[in-house]
Design a protein around this motif. Structure first.
Motif, short mmCIF file in Angstrom:
data_model
loop_
_atom_site.label_atom_id
_atom_site.label_comp_id
_atom_site.label_asym_id
_atom_site.label_seq_id
_atom_site.Cartn_x
_atom_site.Cartn_y
_atom_site.Cartn_z
N THR A 138 2.25 -2.61 -5.62
CA THR A 138 1.02 -1.86 -5.85
C THR A 138 -0.20 -2.56 -5.31
N MET A 139 -0.08 -3.87 -5.01
CA MET A 139 -1.25 -4.60 -4.50
C MET A 139 -1.32 -4.49 -3.00
N ARG A 140 -2.03 -3.52 -2.52
CA ARG A 140 -2.24 -3.47 -1.08
C ARG A 140 -3.73 -3.50 -0.82
N LYS A 141 -4.09 -4.17 0.25
CA LYS A 141 -5.51 -4.29 0.56
C LYS A 141 -5.97 -3.02 1.24
N VAL A 181 -15.07 -5.14 -4.35
CA VAL A 181 -14.55 -5.90 -5.49
C VAL A 181 -15.67 -6.78 -6.04
N GLN A 182 -15.72 -6.87 -7.37
CA GLN A 182 -16.72 -7.74 -7.97
C GLN A 182 -16.21 -9.16 -8.02
N ASN A 183 -17.13 -10.10 -7.81
CA ASN A 183 -16.78 -11.49 -8.00
C ASN A 183 -17.22 -11.87 -9.41
N ILE A 184 -16.23 -11.89 -10.31
CA ILE A 184 -16.56 -12.04 -11.74
C ILE A 184 -17.23 -13.38 -12.00
#
Lengths: 367, 201
Positions: free
Chosen positions: B166-169, B175-178
């Motif tokens: 499920t992890m595809r770029k 995306v947030q940098n937490i």
């Protein structure tokens, strides 16, 4: 337990009781235990709503409820009566059976879990060996009420609330389970009574300090599991109105409310049992207290201690609610999966290593 | 013992009914809930056979986790009930064949047990203070430790595989940098300026 009642009733009642068959005795005792416990929990729930409003009121420099009865003490009953006489509206496009069943599904596990919880050294309805597993199993069932309520309502706000809540509960349950593995390793038993016994001997023997990281994880996960602030995105008034119970009114809403507070009381009691020695007294073993006649009661464990510890955690629930803004949803997920689960796994490994090398409070465990 | 038998048949009947309901229910969410009921009754039957650990773990794992995810997925799907009904008649022969196979297997097991031990005496209740969990744990981590570890590794592999699938770029994904978000201090965002009060002209 027998000697507790022996002094209370006259001798002939005792003789009649002893002549009854064991099954009848057992059933009578159990039914009365269930009755007392349920009424107790419901009363605690009623007054914790009052407690909550008073605590938050005082934190926000208000007085809180003070109109109904002396000091507003009858406010919970006024609220309940108001809810009971309201009409229950069932949305026309909803799944009616599940709509009605959902509140019950969330209340039942919250009450049924009390069956294995020891209130003092004899008051426990079912003293089973796998008590801790039973607690885990039943608390994990509570999520159905929320999901079904959200789905059966047939409203997008309710469904969104249910989805958020389900994902959150599933995520935090894992951290909670791992935290309990640590308790299980430290006490060497799954029986809740035995877990309390393992912490006897005063404050220094509690699991609070040796298992501090697990305690923090368990408590915060407990707040998240009960969908309370700051983790109450399932209700999130500001974006999804009231979440999963947006269409519930009257008694159906009251049952959800009861379930939420019963779960809070349950989590508070469980935290007290697992980390704060349950019904054991914090001053156990302080023998000099026994010499001072008016302080001797402090060293005796019992229900009042459990109640006091439970109240402490209930207060913390309200304190958190009055203090923190709501978490952002992705941060909740991050905290659950990426922070709490690794922390618990590491601490379990540390605990295992310490038990293996006979360091610290677990030195007697590896046998 | 009569009481015990009555309880057994009551729970078995509810379980059977619920299992039939899973197959014949028109609504997938109702099917899932009936499956939950089936699991609960199976757990009760196991409790009656004094397999407390298995019963509680069945509720914990299947009812508490697996079925919640099922419900989650089923609620998201827009299932065409008519298409599902057509599937029922088409797959019915396979279902019946599998059920028959399982019945044969069970019969074989019962037959095997009847050859080894006595079946007339029935089931011997466990002694007082016997802990199912402890008994299971003490063989699982000693005698069967390799099988246990291998099962654990296989499960871990499945988790990693599912995540990798499920992890595809996706291009253009924001995306947030937490860490950066959490690390923000007030002085990075606002500047407090001191100035004298202006005079009204």
């Amino acid at each position: 337990m027998a000697d507790f009642f022996a002094g209370l009733v006259p001798g002939f009642v005792w003789d009649i009781w002893n002549s009854l068959p064991p099954l009848v005795q057992y059933l009578t005792v159990t039914v009365w235990k269930i009755l007392f416990l349920t009424i107790g929990v419901i009363l605690i729930v009623a007054f914790s709503t009052y407690f909550e409003r008073k605590v938050i009121g005082s934190m926000q420099a208000r007085v809180g409820p003070n109109r109904v009865g002396p000091l507003g003490l009858l406010q919970p009953f006024a609220d309940v009566i108001k809810l009971l006489i309201k009409e229950v509206i069932v949305p026309s496009q909803s799944s009616k059976f599940l709509f009605v069943v959902a509140p019950l599904l969330s209340l039942t596990p919250a009450l049924a879990t009390w069956a294995v919880i020891p209130l003092n050294n004899w008051y426990v309805i079912a003293d089973i060996n796998a008590g801790l597993l039973y607690v885990l199993a039943l608390t994990s069932v509570g999520v159905y009420g929320v999901i079904l309520a959200g789905w059966a309502t047939n409203s997008k706000y309710a469904l969104l609330g249910a989805m958020r809540s389900a994902a959150q509960i599933v995520a935090y349950e894992i951290a909670m389970g791992f935290a309990l593995v640590g308790v299980l390793m430290a006490s060497g038993s799954l029986n809740l009574g035995a877990i309390v016994e393992a912490q006897s001997g005063g404050f220094s023997q509690w699991f609070l300090l040796p298992l501090l990281p697990l305690f923090v994880v368990y408590w915060i996960s407990g707040v998240a599991e009960t969908n309370r602030a700051p983790f109450d995105v399932a209700e999130g008034e500001s974006e999804i109105v009231a979440g999963f119970h947006v269409e519930y009114s009257g008694v159906a809403f009251a049952v959800f409310f009861l379930a939420e507070y019963a779960n809070m009381v349950l989590i508070s009691t469980l935290t007290a049992i697992f980390f704060l020695g349950g019904w054991a007294s914090p001053f156990e073993g302080w023998t000099f207290l026994n010499d001072i006649s008016w302080l001797a009661w402090l060293t005796v464990g019992g229900l009042p201690w459990l109640f006091a510890k439970m109240c402490l955690f209930m207060y913390t629930f309200f304190w958190l609610r009055a203090t923190f803004p709501r978490y952002r949803y992705d941060q909740i997920m991050r905290l659950g999966w990426k922070v709490f689960i690794p922390v618990t796994i590491v601490w379990i490994a540390v605990e295992g290593a310490m038990a293996w090398f006979h360091i610290g409070p677990w030195s007697g465990l590896s046998a | 013992m009569l009481f015990h038998s009555i309880l057994f048949y009551v729970f078995a009947a509810i379980m059977f009914g619920a299992a039939l309901g899973v197959v014949f229910s028109r609504n997938p969410v109702h099917s899932v809930m009936l499956l939950v009921l089936t699991f609960f009754n199976a757990a009760v039957l196991w409790l009656m056979a004094e397999a407390e650990f298995l019963a509680i773990v069945l509720v914990l794992v299947y009812v508490g986790a697996v079925m919640v995810l099922f419900l989650f997925v089923v609620m998201m799907l827009d299932v065409n009930v008519e298409a599902a009904k057509r599937g029922l008649t088409r797959y019915a022969p396979f279902g019946i064949a599998i059920a028959l196979l399982m019945v044969v297997e069970l019969m074989q097991l019962i037959w095997l047990r009847s050859q080894v031990g006595d079946t007339v005496g029935g089931f011997v209740p466990n002694p007082e203070g016997y802990s199912n969990t402890k008994a299971l744990g003490s063989v699982l981590y000693t005698e069967h430790v390799y099988a246990f570890e291998i099962a654990a590794v296989i499960l871990l592999l499945a988790i990693i595989a599912a995540i990798t699938l499920t992890m595809r770029k996706r291009p253009g994904l924001k995306v947030q940098n937490i860490a950066k978000q959490v690390g923000v201090r007030a002085k990075d965002r606002i500047r407090v300026v001191k100035m004298d009060a202006e005079k009204k002209s």
